[in-house]
Design a protein around this motif. Structure first.
Motif, PDB file in Angstrom:
ATOM      1  N   GLU A 188       0.690  -1.266  -0.104  1.00  8.35           N
ATOM      2  CA  GLU A 188       0.110  -0.078  -0.068  1.00  8.35           C
ATOM      3  C   GLU A 188       0.759   1.379  -0.168  1.00  8.35           C
ATOM      4  N   THR A 191       2.057   1.668  -3.638  1.00  9.99           N
ATOM      5  CA  THR A 191       1.015   2.206  -4.777  1.00  9.99           C
ATOM      6  C   THR A 191       0.661   3.592  -4.323  1.00  9.99           C
ATOM      7  N   SER A 192       0.779   4.201  -3.058  1.00  7.50           N
ATOM      8  CA  SER A 192       0.357   5.332  -2.628  1.00  7.50           C
ATOM      9  C   SER A 192       1.155   6.202  -3.120  1.00  7.50           C
ATOM     10  N   PHE A 193       2.732   5.915  -3.256  1.00  6.14           N
ATOM     11  CA  PHE A 193       3.584   6.763  -4.185  1.00  6.14           C
ATOM     12  C   PHE A 193       3.581   6.648  -5.819  1.00  6.14           C
ATOM     13  N   GLY A 194       2.776   5.794  -6.216  1.00  4.68           N
ATOM     14  CA  GLY A 194       2.633   6.016  -7.644  1.00  4.68           C
ATOM     15  C   GLY A 194       2.997   4.800  -8.383  1.00  4.68           C
ATOM     16  N   ALA A 195       3.467   3.580  -7.740  1.00  8.27           N
ATOM     17  CA  ALA A 195       3.947   2.584  -8.341  1.00  8.27           C
ATOM     18  C   ALA A 195       2.769   1.737  -8.995  1.00  8.27           C
ATOM     19  N   SER A 196       3.137   0.962  -9.917  1.00 11.36           N
ATOM     20  CA  SER A 196       2.165   0.275 -10.501  1.00 11.36           C
ATOM     21  C   SER A 196       1.655  -0.945  -9.557  1.00 11.36           C
ATOM     22  N   THR A 197       0.810  -1.667 -10.096  1.00  8.72           N
ATOM     23  CA  THR A 197       0.351  -2.729  -9.261  1.00  8.72           C
ATOM     24  C   THR A 197       1.236  -3.866  -9.272  1.00  8.72           C
TER      25      THR A 197
END
Length: 281
Positions: A188, A191-197
């Motif tokens: 989480e 992903t909150s820093f913009g990384a893809s799934t």
């Protein structure tokens, strides 16, 4: 009725009728009726129906037990002169088991990710993928091999495809259940820093599930070696062809040689898997 009175009550009353029990604090409660007799009656009825449906005959079993002993005696005297015919089918069994497990485990990883409810939150996608995996797992490997043999022809290629499909169903199921138990905080955060799934999963989740994933792959390889040994019954190659031939010709000593080779192979794989698991843990 006190606790002493309950113990002195008739057996029928103690089993089928509620009893008053006095607790150490002085309160009185109803002891529920035992469900043991009802369960025993239902179990006896079920066993009786199963014996009737399956045509179980005790006299036939006892009269043929000597024949089984004769066959087992021949199997436990393997014909070592038949060993030269075993090596190539044994190698075929190892090859299609190893390749089928490798390809199946690779394909199972993305399917397990899509089937994990803590990674994918779309209920429709989850339902479709899990339904597909359930259908794959519900079809026996022998049936899959039979279908593949009809489509792609007889040989080890059909066995390889059957093992691959079976491996996808089993490993995906075990793996997505493992993924749903991991710590999701690093995922989480990424992903909150913009990384893809996929990038977040590979960096944050994959290190957590990698030992479990490899353990599942090894376990499935052990199962596939055993399954591959009977795929020859439907023309999928391997030791199953020899087993079918020896049984058909009533050559139980030759069958014993085939089973001995399979036993040595399975034991060797078990020891190798245990060694690898000890390194992973």
């Amino acid at each position: 009725m006190s606790e002493v009175d309950v113990r002195k009550a008739p057996l029928f009353d103690r089993i089928f009728k509620p009893q008053l029990v006095t607790l150490p604090n002085g309160h009185t409660v109803n002891r529920p009726r035992s469900r043991g007799p009802l369960i025993a009656v239902v179990l006896i009825i079920v066993v009786a129906v199963c014996l009737k449906v399956t045509g179980f005959n005790w006299s036939t079993l006892t009269s043929r037990i000597s024949k089984m002993g004769e066959i087992l005696a021949q199997i436990f005297r393997p014909d070592f002169n038949y060993a030269h015919s075993v090596w190539q089918p044994l190698i075929d069994t190892i090859q299609m088991s190893l390749l089928g497990t490798f390809v199946g485990c690779l394909l199972a990883l993305p399917l397990a990710i899509i089937a994990s409810s803590n990674i994918v939150h779309n209920r429709v996608v989850l339902s479709i993928v899990r339904l597909f995996l359930a259908i794959v797992r519900s079809v026996p490997t022998l049936v899959i091999a039979n279908i593949c043999a009809l489509i792609f022809g007889l040989g080890t290629f059909a066995g390889f495809l059957a093992i691959t499909i079976f491996t996808i169903g089993v490993v995906s199921k075990m793996l997505y259940e493992s993924i749903e138990t991991i710590d999701m905080k690093p995922y989480e955060a990424m992903t909150s820093f913009g990384a893809s799934t996929m990038a977040a999963f590979w960096a944050a989740c994959m290190p957590q599930i990698l030992p479990t994933y490899l353990s599942h792959c090894l376990y499935c390889f052990e199962m596939n070696v055993r399954a591959a040994s009977i795929l020859g019954y439907v023309g999928a190659g391997g030791l199953g062809i020899l087993i079918s031939e020896r049984v058909g010709w009533r050559d139980y000593s030759g069958l014993g040689m085939v089973l001995l080779a399979l036993f040595v192979l399975v034991v060797a794989i078990d020891f190798f898997s245990d060694w690898l698991r000890s390194k992973l843990s």
